[in-house]
Scaffold this active site. Structure first.
Site, PDB file in Angstrom:
ATOM      1  N   SER A 229      -7.695   7.561  16.236  1.00 20.78           N
ATOM      2  CA  SER A 229      -7.851   8.353  15.014  1.00 20.78           C
ATOM      3  C   SER A 229      -7.346   7.525  13.831  1.00 20.78           C
ATOM      4  O   SER A 229      -7.771   6.381  13.677  1.00 20.78           O
ATOM      5  CB  SER A 229      -7.086   9.678  15.173  1.00 20.78           C
ATOM      6  OG  SER A 229      -7.409  10.570  14.140  1.00 20.78           O
ATOM      7  N   ARG A 298      -4.110  23.550   8.466  1.00 18.85           N
ATOM      8  CA  ARG A 298      -4.143  23.166   9.879  1.00 18.85           C
ATOM      9  C   ARG A 298      -5.267  23.875  10.626  1.00 18.85           C
ATOM     10  O   ARG A 298      -5.841  23.333  11.564  1.00 18.85           O
ATOM     11  CB  ARG A 298      -2.798  23.472  10.529  1.00 18.85           C
ATOM     12  CG  ARG A 298      -2.675  22.985  11.962  1.00 18.85           C
ATOM     13  CD  ARG A 298      -2.786  21.473  12.040  1.00 18.85           C
ATOM     14  NE  ARG A 298      -2.372  20.959  13.354  1.00 18.85           N
ATOM     15  CZ  ARG A 298      -2.184  19.678  13.612  1.00 18.85           C
ATOM     16  NH1 ARG A 298      -2.368  18.770  12.668  1.00 18.85           N
ATOM     17  NH2 ARG A 298      -1.812  19.272  14.806  1.00 18.85           N
ATOM     18  N   ASP A 457     -17.256  14.101  19.305  1.00 16.74           N
ATOM     19  CA  ASP A 457     -16.338  14.029  18.153  1.00 16.74           C
ATOM     20  C   ASP A 457     -17.111  14.307  16.868  1.00 16.74           C
ATOM     21  O   ASP A 457     -18.067  13.607  16.546  1.00 16.74           O
ATOM     22  CB  ASP A 457     -15.712  12.621  18.117  1.00 16.74           C
ATOM     23  CG  ASP A 457     -14.559  12.494  17.126  1.00 16.74           C
ATOM     24  OD1 ASP A 457     -14.504  13.290  16.167  1.00 16.74           O
ATOM     25  OD2 ASP A 457     -13.726  11.593  17.325  1.00 16.74           O
ATOM     26  N   HIS A 491     -12.767  15.146  19.115  1.00 15.96           N
ATOM     27  CA  HIS A 491     -11.850  14.121  18.619  1.00 15.96           C
ATOM     28  C   HIS A 491     -10.572  14.047  19.446  1.00 15.96           C
ATOM     29  O   HIS A 491      -9.999  12.974  19.629  1.00 15.96           O
ATOM     30  CB  HIS A 491     -11.520  14.421  17.154  1.00 15.96           C
ATOM     31  CG  HIS A 491     -10.712  13.354  16.503  1.00 15.96           C
ATOM     32  ND1 HIS A 491     -11.159  12.052  16.375  1.00 15.96           N
ATOM     33  CD2 HIS A 491      -9.455  13.367  15.962  1.00 15.96           C
ATOM     34  CE1 HIS A 491     -10.232  11.319  15.769  1.00 15.96           C
ATOM     35  NE2 HIS A 491      -9.194  12.092  15.515  1.00 15.96           N
ATOM     36  N   ASP A 492     -10.108  15.187  19.953  1.00 15.45           N
ATOM     37  CA  ASP A 492      -8.851  15.227  20.707  1.00 15.45           C
ATOM     38  C   ASP A 492      -8.926  14.557  22.067  1.00 15.45           C
ATOM     39  O   ASP A 492      -7.905  14.477  22.770  1.00 15.45           O
ATOM     40  CB  ASP A 492      -8.395  16.681  20.904  1.00 15.45           C
ATOM     41  CG  ASP A 492      -7.521  17.174  19.750  1.00 15.45           C
ATOM     42  OD1 ASP A 492      -7.242  16.373  18.835  1.00 15.45           O
ATOM     43  OD2 ASP A 492      -7.118  18.348  19.784  1.00 15.45           O
TER      44      ASP A 492
END
Lengths: 510, 510
Positions: A229, A298, A457, A491-492
């Protein structure tokens, strides 16, 4: 909130009553806690637990502040990041100015760091691990801090970053709030927190600060620079700034040029944060932090970290389990709530709530801006007065057409070098930025580089992974390893997929 | 803001001064308007035009209220939607209760509508056009209202909806704020706006209200029901509720089952809106509207309406042009601002600013929730007590395996019916919801249906378009027209691509 409680009590008292209309009215009053849905028969105003949560959190912050003996009430609340525990990590203090890309310099700075494994006598086994936006230096448990780290399963004996072999250093990034200098740190010239007087940072500045730490530790050369990232941006920047000092580069789910859509998602986060009245143009350190804005930011970020297919499998359209106080009418479908009701909503709400007091709002603003600013195309690097160093052992010459027409579509010219020529169909349009990116990445032409991306992602899409790999190849790099992962983690994935992400890293480093 | 003005004036006065250091210091003070970036040499606090904009907008609302003779100051500001112009559209007033899916009923309601073309004597040429979330009934200019409509290029003589042939009706949706009853309307039982006492709506409720209008107009049967985005949901729902009254169904960039990722994006919008202190649990009609929350919500929405590739072509990483007051230092790269600086940021900021006083916040909350709740799978329809009517001329029998195992993967069984079997590779996993959706869509089995999707749409992704088309085919519908469009316009393609979207509709309707 009293209305809701009374309604719930009334409901319980009446719930066995035979007169159905009474029950139904009471049930509706109770369900108004979260669900507007009755128009004419009740004139009470509904209330909203998800909105009340902001005020309740504020009360908790204030009360936790007033019961604590230190600091005094007047000094404001203290979120966790404002209570650094210097016993859980090491700190390097750099006492001379650090030149910056956009601003003049930082007069001095601290870098918090942790290490794993044993430094070889000749110091040739060092891996510098870069973090994502909000992570601390605590990538894995240590003797100083036994808590689980953010990459716990990737660091240790026999793991992806093998502590039997390597000495791993992870820092809290410059601009962060976990022990390194950032907007929440004291500005020595005023004796107050920098707040938004802090200078705009670039990813390159963060890496320069890390290399001052390496200088201090007497580490001349890294075995590898590794990051995911934003850490992948730093990893590429490290190899670019110091080709002679970086042996290998690992870039996982990163990019060499932030796209407008990623900027858009981070802009939305900054905008909700800066609109929080508690943000006060960044000067909130003597008052309440912008916790509501942080929660909202968030929530938006979390949407970009996972993928729709994962949520479809994990949550689908399932609803939260109703508490007893929100009994529904038996003759109607469950009344939907405007507050979180679908599991996907409660998940995002929970992620925001968990994060909103753990991280400094100004750090989020500055570091996310640094990500937006990251662009390794040659024209931008030139504007930033970043002079490319020579690659480690003399670069292969650029293809003449590339230097002659740096903005021309490279599609036809370099097709044989492109990632999609192997396992993926070519994109419908020629890659727009490939020639400029290849020219920019020239200093990495002789550095073995692993580029790994994830097809699900949405923040750093796989097209950007292909772009980086392709640009490196066009720049003459013949040591590019390129992997794409499937799966639904988005993405994680870099935090979760120990087998595939860890395996690729282990293979590349060995 | 005074600081910034003084700084700008000082800068202009000094800008021709030979002493470069003076200019540079002043320039930095001015650039602080938007760009923190100087740490030690200036102790002035930076300020942020993008944050000041919220307070400035609030002042404008208040001052526009106080100079206006009616309404009086005490009645609060009046955004445009609160000043409906009943001369620009027609209103149908329904004076008996409308039963609702989730709540009991609305005691009465208004539906605003506009029409184009001429109603045939036998009333057999009617097209009901459904809108997206925030649109009014003003789809195209009329004699009553010559302003450009939201689908201007699609409606008229010889256009996609050909007024030489058809009589087109477009309504403001129930729950909206452009003349139809919604949360900003007066609750007859209290004499005050409903606010969040308004009942939760479903897409089916909106369609029922439209059909009460058709009843009133004496229109027994629609030639076609046409809609895009949320309008596509309504269009499918209309065909489902009234198979005998709907001749053809057009669904553009819609879905028959809102996905968790679309819910997540709409949840984020509602959350920032509800966190605006001006929202006041929805009871803001006698005060300031939650304009800051509306702006932030619209910014998030706008991200979902277009596509990354479009932004890469249109904006790339270009920066806004600097005003003279923000001169930069010649010896440093341009100082980035934390307020909108990249064109993609100024674009989102502008879209939010344009929208934030044009639409009622509670309408946004209620209608976006109705979209989240939309799910035409058989189990959900059954929970909602929505009894499927029989298809127009007797349904073909369900494949026995589908009725026996409604949740079993249909992948292998129905492969020959699936959209991806023709021009697209099959998805990696069997379609999760196909059997339930096919069972739910059974009432549409004999209605000619056009499904059109866009490959760059991230809000209603093309997989969902394939899913609807596939489910209709599995349900036995042999009159499904299915198109996918390329291009970079994302979800907004339905507003922009007259040639391809318009062409498909025209062909299907003729």
């Amino acid at each position: 909130m009293n209305v809701g409680k009374v309604g719930a009590k009334t409901l319980r008292a009446l719930s066995k009553a035979p007169a159905r209309t009474h029950v139904s009215l009471s049930a509706r009053a109770a369900s108004q806690c979260a669900s507007p849905g009755s128009s004419s028969s009740s004139h009470e105003r509904p209330h909203f637990p998800c909105v009340d949560a902001h005020a309740a959190r504020e009360s908790r912050i204030i009360s936790s502040r007033s019961v604590s003996s230190t600091p005094p009430v007047s000094s404001g609340p203290e979120p966790p990041y404002a209570r650094p525990n210097p016993k859980s990590y090491k700190v390097y203090r750099h006492t001379s100015p650090l030149p910056l890309v956009y601003a003049d310099s930082l007069p001095s700075f601290d870098i918090a760091y942790e290490t794993w494994g044993t430094l070889a006598p000749n110091k040739d086994n060092v891996i510098l691990l870069h973090t994502g936006l909000s992570a601390s230096s605590h990538a894995a448990s240590t003797e100083l801090n036994p808590a689980y780290g953010w990459w716990e399963k990737f660091i240790g004996p026999g793991k992806a970053l093998d502590t039997n072999q390597f000495f791993i250093i992870c820092t809290n990034v410059l601009g962060g709030c976990y022990g390194s200098t950032g907007p929440s740190s004291i500005d020595p010239s005023t004796g107050e927190p920098y707040a938004t007087r802090f200078p705009i940072l670039s990813i390159f500045d963060m890496v320069q600060a890390q290399f001052r730490l390496l200088d201090h530790l007497g580490i001349e050369r890294l075995y590898a620079s590794v990051g995911s990232s934003m850490g992948a941006m730093q990893s590429l920047a490290a190899g670019w700034l110091y080709p002679e000092r970086v042996g290998k580069v690992v870039s996982i789910s990163g990019t060499a040029r932030s796209s407008p859509s990623a900027i858009a998602m981070r802009f939305a986060q900054r905008a909700v944060l800066m609109a929080d009245p508690n943000w006060k143009n960044g000067f909130y350190y003597d008052g309440l932090p912008p916790h509501a804005g942080m929660k909202l930011a968030r929530q938006i970020a979390t949407i970009t970290y996972r993928s729709g297919p994962e949520w479809d499998i994990r949550f689908g359209r399932k609803l939260r389990k109703l508490p007893d106080s929100e009994q529904q009418r038996p003759d109607k479908p469950r009344t939907p709530a405007l507050c979180p009701d679908f599991l996907i909503e409660t998940y995002l709400d929970h992620q925001g709530e968990e994060f909103c007091l753990k991280y400094d709002a100004n750090s989020l603003i500055y570091i996310s801006k640094a990500m937006d600013l990251f662009d390794m195309t040659a024209p931008t690097l030139s504007e930033l007065r970043l002079t490319p160093p020579a690659p480690r052992s003399g670069p292969p010459p650029l293809p003449p057409s590339l230097s002659a027409h740096p903005s021309s579509p490279a599609h036809s010219q370099y097709h044989h070098l492109l990632s999609h020529s192997k396992s993926h169909p070519p994109p419908p349009n020629p890659p727009l930025h490939l020639p400029d990116l290849a020219a920019g990445l020239q200093p990495l032409a002789n550095t073995p580089t692993l580029i790994l991306g994830v097809q699900s992602d949405i923040l750093f899409p796989v097209e950007q992974q292909r772009e980086v790999a392709d640009a490196l190849r066009v720049a003459g790099n013949q040591m590019v390893s390129y992997y794409e992962l499937g799966g639904v983690w988005g993405h994680d994935t870099f935090l979760l997929d120990v087998q595939n992400v860890g395996g690729a890293i282990r293979g590349f480093l060995s």
